[in-house]
Design a protein around this motif. Structure first.
Motif, PDB file in Angstrom:
ATOM      1  N   HIS A   1       0.846  -0.986   0.032  1.00  0.00           N
ATOM      2  CA  HIS A   1       0.169  -0.133   0.120  1.00  0.00           C
ATOM      3  C   HIS A   1       0.926   1.358  -0.038  1.00  0.00           C
ATOM      4  O   HIS A   1       1.980   1.337   0.691  1.00  0.00           O
ATOM      5  CB  HIS A   1      -0.918   0.015   1.205  1.00  0.00           C
ATOM      6  CG  HIS A   1      -1.975   0.963   1.225  1.00  0.00           C
ATOM      7  ND1 HIS A   1      -1.655   2.203   1.366  1.00  0.00           N
ATOM      8  CD2 HIS A   1      -3.242   1.068   0.868  1.00  0.00           C
ATOM      9  CE1 HIS A   1      -2.783   3.054   1.410  1.00  0.00           C
ATOM     10  NE2 HIS A   1      -3.673   2.271   0.954  1.00  0.00           N
ATOM     11  N   PRO A   2       0.381   2.209  -0.655  1.00  0.00           N
ATOM     12  CA  PRO A   2       1.384   3.470  -0.719  1.00  0.00           C
ATOM     13  C   PRO A   2       1.582   4.108   0.545  1.00  0.00           C
ATOM     14  O   PRO A   2       2.794   4.839   1.081  1.00  0.00           O
ATOM     15  CB  PRO A   2       0.707   4.495  -1.466  1.00  0.00           C
ATOM     16  CG  PRO A   2      -0.241   3.740  -2.456  1.00  0.00           C
ATOM     17  CD  PRO A   2      -0.512   2.364  -1.711  1.00  0.00           C
ATOM     18  N   ASP A   3       0.818   3.885   1.499  1.00  0.00           N
ATOM     19  CA  ASP A   3       0.836   4.328   2.842  1.00  0.00           C
ATOM     20  C   ASP A   3       1.699   3.553   3.686  1.00  0.00           C
ATOM     21  O   ASP A   3       1.910   3.700   5.138  1.00  0.00           O
ATOM     22  CB  ASP A   3      -0.297   4.697   3.487  1.00  0.00           C
ATOM     23  CG  ASP A   3      -0.839   6.127   2.743  1.00  0.00           C
ATOM     24  OD1 ASP A   3      -0.220   6.959   2.045  1.00  0.00           O
ATOM     25  OD2 ASP A   3      -2.240   5.897   2.866  1.00  0.00           O
ATOM     26  N   ALA A   4       2.157   2.167   3.309  1.00  0.00           N
ATOM     27  CA  ALA A   4       2.834   1.211   4.052  1.00  0.00           C
ATOM     28  C   ALA A   4       4.104   1.898   4.816  1.00  0.00           C
ATOM     29  O   ALA A   4       4.944   2.266   4.138  1.00  0.00           O
ATOM     30  CB  ALA A   4       3.135   0.128   3.395  1.00  0.00           C
ATOM     31  N   ARG A   5       4.298   1.695   6.144  1.00  0.00           N
ATOM     32  CA  ARG A   5       5.469   1.987   6.814  1.00  0.00           C
ATOM     33  C   ARG A   5       6.543   1.168   6.704  1.00  0.00           C
ATOM     34  O   ARG A   5       6.440  -0.173   6.626  1.00  0.00           O
ATOM     35  CB  ARG A   5       5.282   2.524   8.244  1.00  0.00           C
ATOM     36  CG  ARG A   5       4.223   3.438   8.357  1.00  0.00           C
ATOM     37  CD  ARG A   5       4.406   3.996   9.930  1.00  0.00           C
ATOM     38  NE  ARG A   5       3.688   2.945  10.599  1.00  0.00           N
ATOM     39  CZ  ARG A   5       3.781   3.021  12.125  1.00  0.00           C
ATOM     40  NH1 ARG A   5       4.210   4.019  12.665  1.00  0.00           N
ATOM     41  NH2 ARG A   5       3.092   2.109  12.706  1.00  0.00           N
ATOM     42  N   LEU A   6       7.848   1.455   6.824  1.00  0.00           N
ATOM     43  CA  LEU A   6       8.979   0.583   7.061  1.00  0.00           C
ATOM     44  C   LEU A   6       9.189   0.366   8.356  1.00  0.00           C
ATOM     45  O   LEU A   6       9.747   1.365   9.039  1.00  0.00           O
ATOM     46  CB  LEU A   6      10.251   1.123   6.065  1.00  0.00           C
ATOM     47  CG  LEU A   6      11.446   0.319   6.103  1.00  0.00           C
ATOM     48  CD1 LEU A   6      11.330  -1.287   5.845  1.00  0.00           C
ATOM     49  CD2 LEU A   6      12.570   1.010   5.452  1.00  0.00           C
ATOM     50  N   LEU A   7       9.359  -0.819   8.934  1.00  0.00           N
ATOM     51  CA  LEU A   7       9.845  -1.174  10.335  1.00  0.00           C
ATOM     52  C   LEU A   7      11.078  -2.077  10.229  1.00  0.00           C
ATOM     53  O   LEU A   7      11.435  -2.734   9.086  1.00  0.00           O
ATOM     54  CB  LEU A   7       8.713  -2.040  10.994  1.00  0.00           C
ATOM     55  CG  LEU A   7       7.197  -1.514  10.842  1.00  0.00           C
ATOM     56  CD1 LEU A   7       6.133  -2.344  11.756  1.00  0.00           C
ATOM     57  CD2 LEU A   7       7.307   0.042  11.629  1.00  0.00           C
ATOM     58  N   ALA A   8      12.005  -1.782  11.240  1.00  0.00           N
ATOM     59  CA  ALA A   8      13.413  -2.594  11.006  1.00  0.00           C
ATOM     60  C   ALA A   8      13.960  -2.916  12.248  1.00  0.00           C
ATOM     61  O   ALA A   8      13.624  -2.488  13.362  1.00  0.00           O
ATOM     62  CB  ALA A   8      14.357  -1.430  10.227  1.00  0.00           C
ATOM     63  N   ALA A   9      14.734  -4.054  12.374  1.00  0.00           N
ATOM     64  CA  ALA A   9      15.646  -4.301  13.563  1.00  0.00           C
ATOM     65  C   ALA A   9      16.839  -4.827  13.190  1.00  0.00           C
ATOM     66  O   ALA A   9      17.188  -5.390  12.028  1.00  0.00           O
ATOM     67  CB  ALA A   9      14.610  -5.435  14.241  1.00  0.00           C
TER      68      ALA A   9
END
Length: 266
Positions: A201-209
């Motif tokens: 989705h264009p609004d999808a966030r990026l999460l990381a670890a």
């Protein structure tokens, strides 16, 4: 979209178990012997996460080393290996990405041959167990951490930086890496491709670890991120706005990291 480092972030060797030992599942064998594990809780959460989001393993491991790991929830449409040097698409290296990266490294950095030769001249067998080349991209030492000479890392970094290379120690390994070879650039390319294909989705966030200095840029560019309370970033007391830190260290930190991802996306 979730991009996560593997070793000492979501998978661990027995030295990180602590006491009492947790209930675990083995996710990697090497030369017929069990090597890396997840807690049973982390394995279940990893499977749940993989079914709910675009999950992208992002590791400094080589392609061969990554393929040894059997992460729950696979297969993976995308994965990043070799610290961003390789994007795997359905398990196969993306040649277009690699060709563009190699061109940038040639333009901006000293050659791998030059760096390896200089490194070999600076080390000896009293503290170095192995000197390895990874996917024709970078080199790393396997060392006895207690015997690394005082000042070696600083001196080696001072030689490498003007030549477009960086240095990072993670436990028994000292990595020497061209600056353009980084996880964040590869993960952002995967995100771009998935958005272009309508897979995100264009609004999808990026999460990381991630736990090491080689993960720091990925954590910085993410919309939200988390690191464990151990590893190179913990030793440096590294912080950044939007980056959380687990309460637990060792293998139990993975449970918290995966809880965090599931909670944020909820």
């Amino acid at each position: 979209m979730v991009a996560t480092d593997l070793d000492k972030t979501v998978i661990y060797t027995r030295s990180s178990f602590g006491h009492p030992e947790p209930e675990t599942v083995c996710v990697e064998h090497h030369e017929g012997q069990p090597l890396s594990y997840m807690t049973v809780t982390a394995a279940k959460r990893f499977t749940a996460l993989a079914s709910a989001v675009a999950l992208v393993p992002a590791t400094t491991r080589t392609i061969e080393q990554f393929h040894r790991v059997r992460l729950p929830g696979g297969p993976w449409p995308y994965a990043v290996t070799s610290n961003g040097g390789t994007i795997l698409r359905n398990g196969l290296p993306d040649r277009r990405w690699r060709s563009a990266l190699e061109a940038q490294v040639r333009a901006e950095c000293a050659t791998l041959v030059e760096v390896r030769a200089e490194l070999r001249a600076r080390v000896d067998e009293s503290w170095v167990l192995r000197l390895r080349e990874a996917d024709d991209l970078f080199v790393y030492l396997v060392v006895d951490p207690a015997k690394v000479p005082d000042g070696f890392l600083a001196d080696w970094e001072a030689w490498c930086r003007p030549r477009g290379w960086s240095v990072s120690q993670q436990g028994r390994k000292i990595y020497t890496m061209p600056v353009p070879v980084c996880k964040s650039r590869a993960v952002q390319e995967v995100r771009r491709r998935m958005l272009e294909a309508g897979e995100l989705h264009p609004d999808a966030r990026l999460l990381a670890a991630g736990d090491g200095a080689l993960d720091a840029e990925l954590l910085r560019v993410a919309d939200a991120a988390i690191r464990p309370r151990h590893g190179e970033l913990e030793e440096r007391n590294w912080t950044h706005p939007g980056v959380s830190v687990t309460a637990a260290s060792g293998i139990h930190a993975a449970d918290e990291i995966l809880d965090y991802f599931l909670g944020v996306r909820a």
